[in-house]
Each structure stands twice: as C-alpha cells, then as structure tokens.
Design a protein around this motif. Structure first.
Motif, PDB file in Angstrom:
ATOM      1  N   UNK A 127       0.825  -1.212   0.000  1.00 57.42           N
ATOM      2  CA  UNK A 127       0.000   0.000   0.000  1.00 57.42           C
ATOM      3  C   UNK A 127       0.858   1.262   0.000  1.00 57.42           C
ATOM      4  N   UNK A 128       2.047   1.161   0.548  1.00 52.16           N
ATOM      5  CA  UNK A 128       2.926   2.324   0.667  1.00 52.16           C
ATOM      6  C   UNK A 128       4.246   2.046  -0.043  1.00 52.16           C
ATOM      7  N   UNK A 129       4.177   1.357  -1.176  1.00 53.53           N
ATOM      8  CA  UNK A 129       5.423   0.979  -1.825  1.00 53.53           C
ATOM      9  C   UNK A 129       5.971   2.142  -2.646  1.00 53.53           C
ATOM     10  N   UNK A 130       7.223   2.366  -2.451  1.00 56.28           N
ATOM     11  CA  UNK A 130       7.956   3.335  -3.252  1.00 56.28           C
ATOM     12  C   UNK A 130       9.290   2.680  -3.572  1.00 56.28           C
ATOM     13  N   UNK A 131       9.976   3.257  -4.492  1.00 58.46           N
ATOM     14  CA  UNK A 131      11.282   2.728  -4.864  1.00 58.46           C
ATOM     15  C   UNK A 131      12.205   2.722  -3.649  1.00 58.46           C
ATOM     16  N   UNK A 132      12.138   3.765  -2.850  1.00 56.96           N
ATOM     17  CA  UNK A 132      12.981   3.864  -1.654  1.00 56.96           C
ATOM     18  C   UNK A 132      12.624   2.757  -0.659  1.00 56.96           C
ATOM     19  N   UNK A 133      11.341   2.495  -0.472  1.00 55.47           N
ATOM     20  CA  UNK A 133      10.908   1.453   0.458  1.00 55.47           C
ATOM     21  C   UNK A 133      11.412   0.089   0.015  1.00 55.47           C
ATOM     22  N   UNK A 134      11.219  -0.246  -1.253  1.00 53.66           N
ATOM     23  CA  UNK A 134      11.654  -1.548  -1.765  1.00 53.66           C
ATOM     24  C   UNK A 134      13.176  -1.661  -1.699  1.00 53.66           C
ATOM     25  N   UNK A 135      13.882  -0.612  -2.057  1.00 53.02           N
ATOM     26  CA  UNK A 135      15.345  -0.628  -1.987  1.00 53.02           C
ATOM     27  C   UNK A 135      15.807  -0.834  -0.546  1.00 53.02           C
ATOM     28  N   UNK A 136      15.145  -0.170   0.368  1.00 55.47           N
ATOM     29  CA  UNK A 136      15.483  -0.298   1.783  1.00 55.47           C
ATOM     30  C   UNK A 136      15.242  -1.717   2.287  1.00 55.47           C
ATOM     31  N   UNK A 137      14.124  -2.296   1.908  1.00 57.07           N
ATOM     32  CA  UNK A 137      13.812  -3.675   2.322  1.00 57.07           C
ATOM     33  C   UNK A 137      14.892  -4.625   1.811  1.00 57.07           C
ATOM     34  N   UNK A 138      15.190  -4.560   0.536  1.00 53.78           N
ATOM     35  CA  UNK A 138      16.168  -5.482  -0.052  1.00 53.78           C
ATOM     36  C   UNK A 138      17.551  -5.263   0.548  1.00 53.78           C
ATOM     37  N   UNK A 139      17.959  -4.019   0.681  1.00 53.88           N
ATOM     38  CA  UNK A 139      19.275  -3.722   1.268  1.00 53.88           C
ATOM     39  C   UNK A 139      19.365  -4.242   2.701  1.00 53.88           C
ATOM     40  N   UNK A 140      18.343  -3.983   3.497  1.00 52.55           N
ATOM     41  CA  UNK A 140      18.369  -4.440   4.892  1.00 52.55           C
ATOM     42  C   UNK A 140      18.405  -5.958   4.994  1.00 52.55           C
ATOM     43  N   UNK A 141      17.656  -6.647   4.147  1.00 49.97           N
ATOM     44  CA  UNK A 141      17.655  -8.111   4.177  1.00 49.97           C
ATOM     45  C   UNK A 141      19.011  -8.665   3.739  1.00 49.97           C
ATOM     46  N   UNK A 142      19.619  -8.058   2.742  1.00 50.17           N
ATOM     47  CA  UNK A 142      20.940  -8.521   2.306  1.00 50.17           C
ATOM     48  C   UNK A 142      21.989  -8.295   3.391  1.00 50.17           C
TER      49      UNK A 142
END
Length: 181
Positions: A127-142
């Motif tokens: 619902x609140x997806x932005x490029x920054x949010x997705x990038x942050x999720x992937x970076x944090x998980x990695x």
C-alpha cells in the motif's frame, strides 16, 4: 536461519521443487513501481536523468529479487530431485554424497529465508510501496545475511573437488550414473 539442525528428510519435506513460488504480491509491487515510473515519464513529472536513474534502480532491485527466487528454486530442485532420492536409494556413500552436494542444504536454508523475508516485507509495503521502500527492504535483508556468506568459502573451496568426485562416482557406480543421466 537459526534453530535446530534439520535432517535431510525434514529439509526436503519443507523445501520441495514443487513448492509454490514466493509471494505474487511482491512481483505486483515491482510491476506497479514500473508503471508509476512510466506514467511519471509520460506526464513529464521527472527529468530524463531522474527517470533513467530510477528505472535503473528498479531494474537492479527486480533483478536481485528474481535472481534470488531462481537460486532458491534451483537449490530446491537439486535437493528435492537429486540429493534426497540419491540419499534414499543409497547409491552413494555418505562421504561421496557430502563431497558432491557440499553444503547445499545450508545454502538453501539461508536463501529460502532471505527470499521469504524479502517477499513478505515487500508485500507488507504494497500500500505504501515506493522505490525507496523496496530498496530499503532489499538492502536491509541482504545486510542481515552477510555473516552467512562465509558458507560460500566451503562451497567455492571444494567445488572443483565436488566435480571430480561426481565424475569418479559416475565412472565407478553404474546405478548412480544411470540416476544422474
């Protein structure tokens, strides 16, 4: 990826090649972001340079996710279609089995958890997806799995020996050779 060690049978029961792919919602988020970028470009809401940078970032994030998804699928196939049946059929000694498949179960456990976590967190941000949010999720998980990269030392160091052992086992064991052919 912590917890008690799993037996090969338990591992195969939980990670099978036929398991459905991770969340379709995460894929939908990537598609929605691409549509939003395309719309912004159409409406001249961003400069060409900004659009190219955002598009490249989205492409990289999508590739990271898709590559992880493919890697988990390949590891599941390796374990579910080769390692487990060979273990059950006892075509190989325990030493040969370990020498050929190395630490595939451990790699699967880490990467399946990474994919599951990325997928659920990307989906949760739908619902609140932005490029920054997705990038942050992937970076944090990695970042969280960086300590597990040490497992690749074992894999890389023993890979050529695993190939040599595979060839030797195929030559010496016709039942094994038949199975892998």
């Amino acid at each position: 990826c912590s917890g008690p060690a799993m037996s090969l049978e338990d591992m195969c029961a939980s990670y099978t090649a036929s398991e459905p792919p991770p969340s379709e919602i995460a894929k939908t988020v990537f598609e929605s972001l691409q549509k939003a970028l395309d719309q912004a470009k159409e409406n001249n809401e961003a400069s060409e340079a900004h659009f190219k940078a955002a598009n490249k970032t989205l492409s990289v994030l999508n590739e990271i996710y898709a590559t992880e998804e493919g890697y988990v699928c390949d590891l599941r196939k390796l374990i579910g279609e080769y390692m487990a049946p060979l273990h059950t059929a006892r075509h190989l000694s325990a030493e040969d089995e370990q020498g050929i498949f190395l630490n595939a179960e451990s790699l699967l456990k880490v990467h399946a958890e990474l994919l599951k976590s990325m997928s659920s967190k990307i989906s949760a941000s739908e619902q609140d997806s932005s490029l920054v949010t997705v990038a942050s999720v992937i970076a944090n998980e990695l970042i969280l799995i960086v300590p597990f990269f040490k497992m690749y030392i074992t894999f890389c160091h023993r890979y050529s020996h695993a190939l040599d052992r595979l060839v030797a086992c195929r030559k010496a064991n016709s039942a094994f050779d038949s199975f892998v052919s």
